[in-house]
Design an enzyme around this catalytic site. Structure first.
Site, PDB file in Angstrom:
ATOM      1  N   ASP A  19      34.554  22.200 -48.741  1.00 22.14           N
ATOM      2  CA  ASP A  19      34.006  22.547 -47.431  1.00 22.14           C
ATOM      3  C   ASP A  19      35.115  23.237 -46.648  1.00 22.14           C
ATOM      4  O   ASP A  19      36.293  22.955 -46.847  1.00 22.14           O
ATOM      5  CB  ASP A  19      33.509  21.277 -46.733  1.00 22.14           C
ATOM      6  N   GLY A  38      24.649  21.983 -39.518  1.00 19.56           N
ATOM      7  CA  GLY A  38      24.108  21.659 -38.199  1.00 19.56           C
ATOM      8  C   GLY A  38      22.792  20.912 -38.221  1.00 19.56           C
ATOM      9  O   GLY A  38      22.071  20.901 -37.229  1.00 19.56           O
ATOM     10  N   CYS A  88      25.814  -3.921 -60.430  1.00 23.50           N
ATOM     11  CA  CYS A  88      24.594  -4.736 -60.538  1.00 23.50           C
ATOM     12  C   CYS A  88      24.412  -5.310 -61.935  1.00 23.50           C
ATOM     13  O   CYS A  88      23.790  -6.359 -62.094  1.00 23.50           O
ATOM     14  CB  CYS A  88      23.377  -3.920 -60.114  1.00 23.50           C
ATOM     15  N   HIS A 108      28.067   0.898 -56.385  1.00 25.12           N
ATOM     16  CA  HIS A 108      26.632   0.646 -56.207  1.00 25.12           C
ATOM     17  C   HIS A 108      25.982   1.685 -55.285  1.00 25.12           C
ATOM     18  O   HIS A 108      24.962   2.281 -55.630  1.00 25.12           O
ATOM     19  CB  HIS A 108      26.385  -0.769 -55.666  1.00 25.12           C
ATOM     20  N   ASP A 121      25.564  16.747 -49.778  1.00 26.39           N
ATOM     21  CA  ASP A 121      26.802  15.974 -49.813  1.00 26.39           C
ATOM     22  C   ASP A 121      26.838  15.110 -48.573  1.00 26.39           C
ATOM     23  O   ASP A 121      26.257  15.474 -47.539  1.00 26.39           O
ATOM     24  CB  ASP A 121      28.046  16.873 -49.823  1.00 26.39           C
ATOM     25  N   CYS A 142      23.595   0.176 -62.049  1.00 23.40           N
ATOM     26  CA  CYS A 142      25.021   0.470 -61.906  1.00 23.40           C
ATOM     27  C   CYS A 142      25.880  -0.634 -62.525  1.00 23.40           C
ATOM     28  O   CYS A 142      25.410  -1.739 -62.791  1.00 23.40           O
ATOM     29  CB  CYS A 142      25.391   0.689 -60.440  1.00 23.40           C
ATOM     30  N   CYS A 178      18.702  -1.860 -60.000  1.00 29.10           N
ATOM     31  CA  CYS A 178      19.788  -0.878 -60.068  1.00 29.10           C
ATOM     32  C   CYS A 178      20.488  -0.998 -61.418  1.00 29.10           C
ATOM     33  O   CYS A 178      20.698  -2.103 -61.920  1.00 29.10           O
ATOM     34  CB  CYS A 178      20.776  -1.123 -58.931  1.00 29.10           C
TER      35      CYS A 178
HETATM   36 ZN   LIG Z   1      23.891  -1.310 -58.261  1.00 30.18          ZN
END
Ligand SMILES: [Zn+2]
Length: 416
Positions: A96, A255, A346, A372, A303, A343, A341
């Site tokens: 950016d 914006g 988890c 997570h 993002d 991940c 989840c």
């Molecule tokens: Zn998770």
């Protein structure tokens, strides 16, 4: 000039809508879109290793030229062989321009720029009109003070490009002037015209720097124009028309602060921008509605630093809404943050354990929470992509948002 720095193909357009799937190709790999670009502001995704970012499904990260220019400096990044080598992330990287930070500095110098979040824009709007602001915008560029040591700096479109080329991400953003959502129409117009003039200067400088890279046998880098115009329909359309007529590799939309703005603001812009170039919604992705509405109205990438920031505060996403893991009710909760989840956190830990780490100020808690939350947003956008592929986008949107926000609150995102 031959510029093979970025290729984009729309793979599937959802009939009668602006929603689409696609593929962005960069010299450091591909990004399947729609995609969430993981926030890596200071050449790091806070508390995570690059391997953890990849494992949670992150396809790409976004670093910030303003932060890196001040520390460790663009020269140091250039000496290190560029941002990919420096942070050991051999995948696509966005940078950016720092326009947002310069804008924030005008308002939040003492609080630190992280203090500017979407929820504090009321304060921010007041501050931009105050005499205490530390950024001064002229047609030539922006005078501001470093948030690190207060030293005086001057940023122009040209040196933003030089800095970004030294950082050497795959995709750069034009240096733009972001206006407060509550700025006067007159000022929004002035800032938009300045953003356009700066974009022309960015493009000239960028093409010159790319010629130098190619002459040295290096890969060229891509540049996105950044559409502004606040909430003014005629300005947004004028800005999209301006950028759409110029040879940028893609477009950022700046914006936009709240998901409720997306069906108007983002739609005005994406109905005009060329369909064969990627569109990035800058700084949006703090909650699921941002993604569903963004994609519906033609956004390819997002993002946002909010998912990891919220994680570090203990605010964790679940498919039934956000929870605060520090809540005493979770002390003996021996099941995952979200049973659905997939991940690492988890699959291996309970809410009770993650809560314990937060209560004991153990840094592993920040890492597990960040894994997570990042996985949750990356997976949400991935699943939106799949719902476009299999034609179930609108059913999926309704089901997801009604469960996350509750039926009543979800309505405002569903009628849009
Ligand atoms: Zn998770």
């Amino acid at each position: 000039m031959t510029n093979k720095s970025l290729n984009f193909n729309v793979i599937k357009q959802l009939d009668g809508t602006l929603a689409r799937t696609g593929l962005i190709k960069t010299p450091h790999g591909d990004i399947k879109t729609p995609a969430f670009i993981v926030g890596g502001t200071q050449a790091t995704v806070k508390t995570l290793t690059p391997e953890q970012v990849i494992q949670l499904g992150g396809q790409s990260v976004l670093v910030n030229a303003y932060h890196l220019m001040l520390r460790p400096s663009a020269e140091l990044l250039s000496a290190a062989g560029g941002i990919h080598k420096f942070m050991n992330f051999n995948h696509p990287i966005f940078s950016d321009s720092g326009g947002f930070q310069v804008f924030s500095l005008g308002m939040a110098y003492k609080k630190g720029i992280d203090a500017i979040s979407h929820s504090t824009k009321g304060d921010a709007s007041q501050a931009i009109n105050s005499k205490s602001q530390l950024a001064k915008v002229t047609d030539e560029g922006v005078h501001f003070r470093s948030h690190l040591d207060g030293s005086k700096l001057f940023m122009t479109p040209e040196n933003s490009m030089e800095v970004q080329h030294k950082i050497a991400a795959d995709i750069h953003m034009c240096f733009d002037e972001l206006t407060s959502p509550l700025a006067e129409r007159e000022y929004i117009k002035k800032a938009m015209n300045r953003t356009h003039a700066w974009a022309e200067r960015c493009l000239i400088c960028h093409n010159k720097l790319n010629d130098e890279h190619l002459a040295l046998g290096e890969s060229s880098q891509a540049l996105y124009g950044v559409v502004q115009g606040a909430r003014e329909e005629d300005f947004r359309k004028a800005s999209a028309t301006f950028f759409g007529q110029r040879d940028f590799d893609g477009y950022g939309i700046g914006g936009v602060f709240e998901p409720e703005e997306i069906p108007s603001t983002v739609r005005w812009v994406n109905e005009i921008l060329p369909i064969d170039k990627p569109r990035h919604l800058l700084g949006m992705g703090a909650q699921p509605a941002d993604f569903f509405l963004g994609v519906q109205y033609g956004i390819d990438t997002f993002d946002c630093v909010a998912p990891t920031r919220q994680a570090r505060n203990g605010a964790l996403f679940t498919y039934d809404g956000r929870i605060n893991i520090k809540n005493s009710g979770y002390a003996q909760y021996f099941t995952p943050i979200d049973a659905e989840c997939d991940c690492y956190t988890c699959k291996n830990f309970t809410r009770a354990y993650v809560r314990h780490l937060f209560m004991a100020n153990e840094t592993l808690g920040l890492t597990l929470a960040s894994i997570h939350n990042e996985r949750f947003v990356v997976r949400t956008v991935d699943s939106i992509r799949e719902s476009i592929e299999n034609g179930s986008f609108f059913e999926y949107k309704k089901r997801f948002l009604e469960r996350y926000y509750g039926v009543d609150v979800a309505q405002k995102f569903l009628i849009a």
